[in-house]
Design an enzyme around this catalytic site. Structure first.
Site, PDB file in Angstrom:
ATOM      1  N   PRO A 123       0.821  -1.219   0.000  1.00  0.00           N
ATOM      2  CA  PRO A 123       0.000   0.000   0.000  1.00  0.00           C
ATOM      3  C   PRO A 123       0.852   1.266   0.000  1.00  0.00           C
ATOM      4  O   PRO A 123       1.866   1.336   0.694  1.00  0.00           O
ATOM      5  CB  PRO A 123      -0.785  -0.108   1.310  1.00  0.00           C
ATOM      6  CG  PRO A 123       0.073  -0.938   2.200  1.00  0.00           C
ATOM      7  CD  PRO A 123       0.815  -1.897   1.310  1.00  0.00           C
ATOM      8  N   TYR A 155      -5.080  13.691 -14.099  1.00  0.00           N
ATOM      9  CA  TYR A 155      -6.191  12.732 -13.966  1.00  0.00           C
ATOM     10  C   TYR A 155      -7.535  13.422 -13.747  1.00  0.00           C
ATOM     11  O   TYR A 155      -8.503  12.755 -13.411  1.00  0.00           O
ATOM     12  CB  TYR A 155      -5.991  11.821 -12.748  1.00  0.00           C
ATOM     13  CG  TYR A 155      -4.611  11.269 -12.549  1.00  0.00           C
ATOM     14  CD1 TYR A 155      -4.060  10.354 -13.445  1.00  0.00           C
ATOM     15  CD2 TYR A 155      -3.848  11.622 -11.435  1.00  0.00           C
ATOM     16  CE1 TYR A 155      -2.786   9.826 -13.234  1.00  0.00           C
ATOM     17  CE2 TYR A 155      -2.585  11.106 -11.227  1.00  0.00           C
ATOM     18  CZ  TYR A 155      -2.068  10.214 -12.137  1.00  0.00           C
ATOM     19  OH  TYR A 155      -0.804   9.700 -11.923  1.00  0.00           O
ATOM     20  N   CYS A 178       1.798  28.912 -17.436  1.00  0.00           N
ATOM     21  CA  CYS A 178       1.199  29.250 -18.740  1.00  0.00           C
ATOM     22  C   CYS A 178       0.666  28.019 -19.445  1.00  0.00           C
ATOM     23  O   CYS A 178       1.218  27.585 -20.478  1.00  0.00           O
ATOM     24  CB  CYS A 178       2.237  29.955 -19.591  1.00  0.00           C
ATOM     25  SG  CYS A 178       2.973  31.317 -18.705  1.00  0.00           S
ATOM     26  N   GLU A 179      -0.329  27.401 -18.899  1.00  0.00           N
ATOM     27  CA  GLU A 179      -0.992  26.222 -19.467  1.00  0.00           C
ATOM     28  C   GLU A 179      -2.435  26.247 -18.976  1.00  0.00           C
ATOM     29  O   GLU A 179      -2.660  26.464 -17.787  1.00  0.00           O
ATOM     30  CB  GLU A 179      -0.382  24.918 -18.923  1.00  0.00           C
ATOM     31  CG  GLU A 179       1.045  24.675 -19.241  1.00  0.00           C
ATOM     32  CD  GLU A 179       1.273  23.905 -20.530  1.00  0.00           C
ATOM     33  OE1 GLU A 179       0.290  23.394 -21.122  1.00  0.00           O
ATOM     34  OE2 GLU A 179       2.438  23.831 -20.939  1.00  0.00           O
ATOM     35  N   TYR A 196       1.419  10.937  -3.950  1.00  0.00           N
ATOM     36  CA  TYR A 196       1.508  11.260  -5.378  1.00  0.00           C
ATOM     37  C   TYR A 196       1.357  12.765  -5.607  1.00  0.00           C
ATOM     38  O   TYR A 196       0.754  13.197  -6.581  1.00  0.00           O
ATOM     39  CB  TYR A 196       0.459  10.481  -6.179  1.00  0.00           C
ATOM     40  CG  TYR A 196       0.591   8.993  -5.982  1.00  0.00           C
ATOM     41  CD1 TYR A 196       1.716   8.331  -6.429  1.00  0.00           C
ATOM     42  CD2 TYR A 196      -0.385   8.258  -5.311  1.00  0.00           C
ATOM     43  CE1 TYR A 196       1.873   6.969  -6.223  1.00  0.00           C
ATOM     44  CE2 TYR A 196      -0.236   6.885  -5.108  1.00  0.00           C
ATOM     45  CZ  TYR A 196       0.900   6.264  -5.564  1.00  0.00           C
ATOM     46  OH  TYR A 196       1.054   4.920  -5.368  1.00  0.00           O
TER      47      TYR A 196
HETATM   48  N1  LLP Z   1       2.657  -1.593  -6.073  1.00  0.00           N
HETATM   49  C1  LLP Z   1       2.845  -1.313  -7.363  1.00  0.00           C
HETATM   50  C2  LLP Z   1       3.484  -2.290  -8.216  1.00  0.00           C
HETATM   51  C3  LLP Z   1       2.403  -0.083  -7.892  1.00  0.00           C
HETATM   52  O1  LLP Z   1       2.569   0.174  -9.181  1.00  0.00           O
HETATM   53  C4  LLP Z   1       1.778   0.854  -7.030  1.00  0.00           C
HETATM   54  C5  LLP Z   1       1.306   2.141  -7.545  1.00  0.00           C
HETATM   55  C6  LLP Z   1       1.642   0.524  -5.680  1.00  0.00           C
HETATM   56  C7  LLP Z   1       2.075  -0.717  -5.225  1.00  0.00           C
HETATM   57  C8  LLP Z   1       0.995   1.445  -4.683  1.00  0.00           C
HETATM   58  O2  LLP Z   1      -0.347   1.673  -5.012  1.00  0.00           O
HETATM   59  P1  LLP Z   1      -1.291   2.525  -4.021  1.00  0.00           P
HETATM   60  O3  LLP Z   1      -1.490   1.716  -2.762  1.00  0.00           O
HETATM   61  O4  LLP Z   1      -0.620   3.793  -3.733  1.00  0.00           O
HETATM   62  O5  LLP Z   1      -2.536   2.700  -4.799  1.00  0.00           O
HETATM   63  N2  LLP Z   1       0.046   8.766  -9.568  1.00  0.00           N
HETATM   64  C9  LLP Z   1      -1.243   8.107  -9.425  1.00  0.00           C
HETATM   65  C10 LLP Z   1      -1.110   6.759  -8.774  1.00  0.00           C
HETATM   66  C11 LLP Z   1      -0.148   5.822  -9.486  1.00  0.00           C
HETATM   67  C12 LLP Z   1       0.010   4.490  -8.794  1.00  0.00           C
HETATM   68  C13 LLP Z   1       1.152   3.749  -9.357  1.00  0.00           C
HETATM   69  N3  LLP Z   1       1.411   2.482  -8.758  1.00  0.00           N
HETATM   70  C14 LLP Z   1      -2.170   9.051  -8.667  1.00  0.00           C
HETATM   71  O6  LLP Z   1      -1.773  10.165  -8.346  1.00  0.00           O
HETATM   72  O7  LLP Z   1      -3.319   8.694  -8.416  1.00  0.00           O
END
Ligand code: LLP
Length: 434
Positions: free
Chosen positions: A292, A334, A361-362, A389
């Protein structure tokens, strides 16, 4: 989230219990946020240690007395001090690069609790992880297996390997953060998993230890996890008939948080259900690994910003603030929703609908659209739920220096990242000899 600026019931930021209003002023733990904004400047990321530890406990309690390891998905927030907190709590780490490995080691993390994910591991990264002694490599392709076997043989180290399988389930989340569908670049197609495991078992210096799967992020339903789990259980049984036994099952990360009105999954509900299913299938001995990220830090942080100008207009009114898409990219990338509140309520300002935008500027440089806010020029605002993130995805576009980061612990304030300076911005650039 509660209606903004309702005089009688001060709103609490969505899902952020360690941030609260007291006499119309927003606090994190015992510290008033406006004092931080004034002292350290804006844009400013502020995290609550108690909120991180609270989120950690919701996993830690659920795995108590079970064979399980939580590997913090550190891409969500990789500040060294945050990693230090997780290391102290006993967490493992899910890494995706040599840079992340170096951060874990620097922060005192235990390499034997590190799982190394990612579709494009390079040779130097494999070498560093082998030398550090990571728990396992989550391998995502046949080409990677071959490369890892070669590197491990050359270094005379045995590489612990888990295959990341793509179970082809729909996590019902934003397409950019869904990873477990056939069309995504991640993992080995589940139909090819048995033969890939067999292939791996024949390669030198690889030791098969587990099975891995990560289906996406900001998931708010348990069912996609269980759909994936059922497929993984069938696979584990098929492997065992081929003489391949596994020590651990890694179900990835992905648990969502409350940004607005979502109802997140309680980690305990998921973990209990997974253990029940494993046990009822005779797989109770498997170690459960989870990765997580967002759910451990997302609601532990906020971004503070100051209104530079108000630009009311007939069509749309803009509140131009000093944070921008380079500081918080999620809305631009997103169309993500983050709550926005003033740090002081009931100031006498008139409530009006604003688009909260940055100075870049976007046209994509917006942080929130159509929010009712009672604000004036120079007021401070908080952008909610930006512990995950957020800073990690920030950049320097328009030659903007990156924000500072603060950790609050009760009444203690620590600058865990200094604000960048102009010298930081141009470090490594060379003028021509003209
Ligand atoms: N394990 C792997 C292999 C992953 O690719 C990710 C996230 C995680 C664990 C952790 O996932 P989480 O528990 O945080 O959901 N930038 C995007 C989120 C990208 C997630 C990428 N991988 C955002 O801002 O929503």
């Amino acid at each position: 989230m509660s209606p903004q600026n309702a005089p009688s019931t001060p709103p609490t930021p969505a899902g952020q219990p360690f941030f609260h209003f007291d006499q119309n002023r927003l606090f994190v733990e015992s510290i008033e946020l406006e004092t931080l904004a004034k002292q350290y400047g804006t844009p400013l990321y502020v995290y609550s240690r108690a909120a991180i530890e609270h989120a950690w406990q919701s996993y830690a309690r659920a795995i108590e007395s079970r064979k399980a390891l939580i590997c913090y998905g550190m891409k969500a927030n990789s500040n060294l001090a945050i990693l230090q907190l997780f290391a102290k709590l006993g967490s493992g780490f899910d890494i995706v690069s040599g840079g992340e490995l170096a951060r874990v080691l620097k922060a005192g993390g235990d390499p034997s609790k590190v799982v190394f994910s990612g579709v494009g591991k390079q040779i130097w990264e494999m070498e560093a992880a082998l030398k550090a002694g990571v728990k396992c490599f989550n391998v995502e392709s046949v080409a990677e297996l071959k490369q890892l076997s070669e590197v491990a043989t050359r270094l005379n180290i045995v590489a612990p390997v888990s295959l990341r399988v793509n179970p082809d389930v729909d996590p019902h989340t934003h397409p950019y953060i869904s990873t477990g569908l056939k069309e995504n670049k991640f993992g080995i197609a589940i139909e090819e998993a048995v033969q890939t495991y067999q292939y791996a078992s024949e390669l030198p210096n690889l030791n098969i230890t587990g099975l891995d799967c990560h289906i996406g992020s900001q998931i708010t339903e348990i069912s996609p996890y269980l759909d994936a789990l059922d497929k993984l259980i069938i696979l584990i049984k098929a492997l065992s008939t081929q003489g391949i036994t596994l020590q651990h099952l890694d179900i990835g990360g992905g648990l969502g948080i409350r940004y607005h009105d979502e109802t997140p999954i309680d980690p305990a509900d998921l973990i209990n259900t997974v253990f029940e299913r494993l046990t009822s299938n005779g797989l109770g001995d498997l170690e459960l690994v989870m990765e997580p990220g967002r759910s451990l830090v997302g609601n532990a942080g906020v971004l503070l910003t100051q209104v530079i100008f108000l630009k009311p207009a007939e069509q749309r009114s803009f509140a131009i603030v000093d944070a921008a898409m380079n500081d918080l990219m999620r809305p631009a990338l997103y169309e993500a929703w983050h709550g926005v509140l003033p740090l002081k309520l009931n100031t006498g300002a008139k409530a009006q609908t604003w688009d909260v935008v940055g100075p870049i500027c976007e046209s994509a440089d917006w942080l929130a659209k159509e929010r009712t806010l009672a604000i004036e020029q120079n007021d401070y605002l908080v952008i909610e739920s930006t512990g995950a993130y957020s800073f990690v995805m920030s950049g320097q576009y328009n030659s903007r220096t990156r924000a500072a980061e603060i950790l609050v612990d009760g009444d203690q304030v620590t600058v865990i990242r200094e604000r960048e300076t102009f010298d930081d911005l141009i470090r490594g650039e060379n003028l021509l000899d003209l």
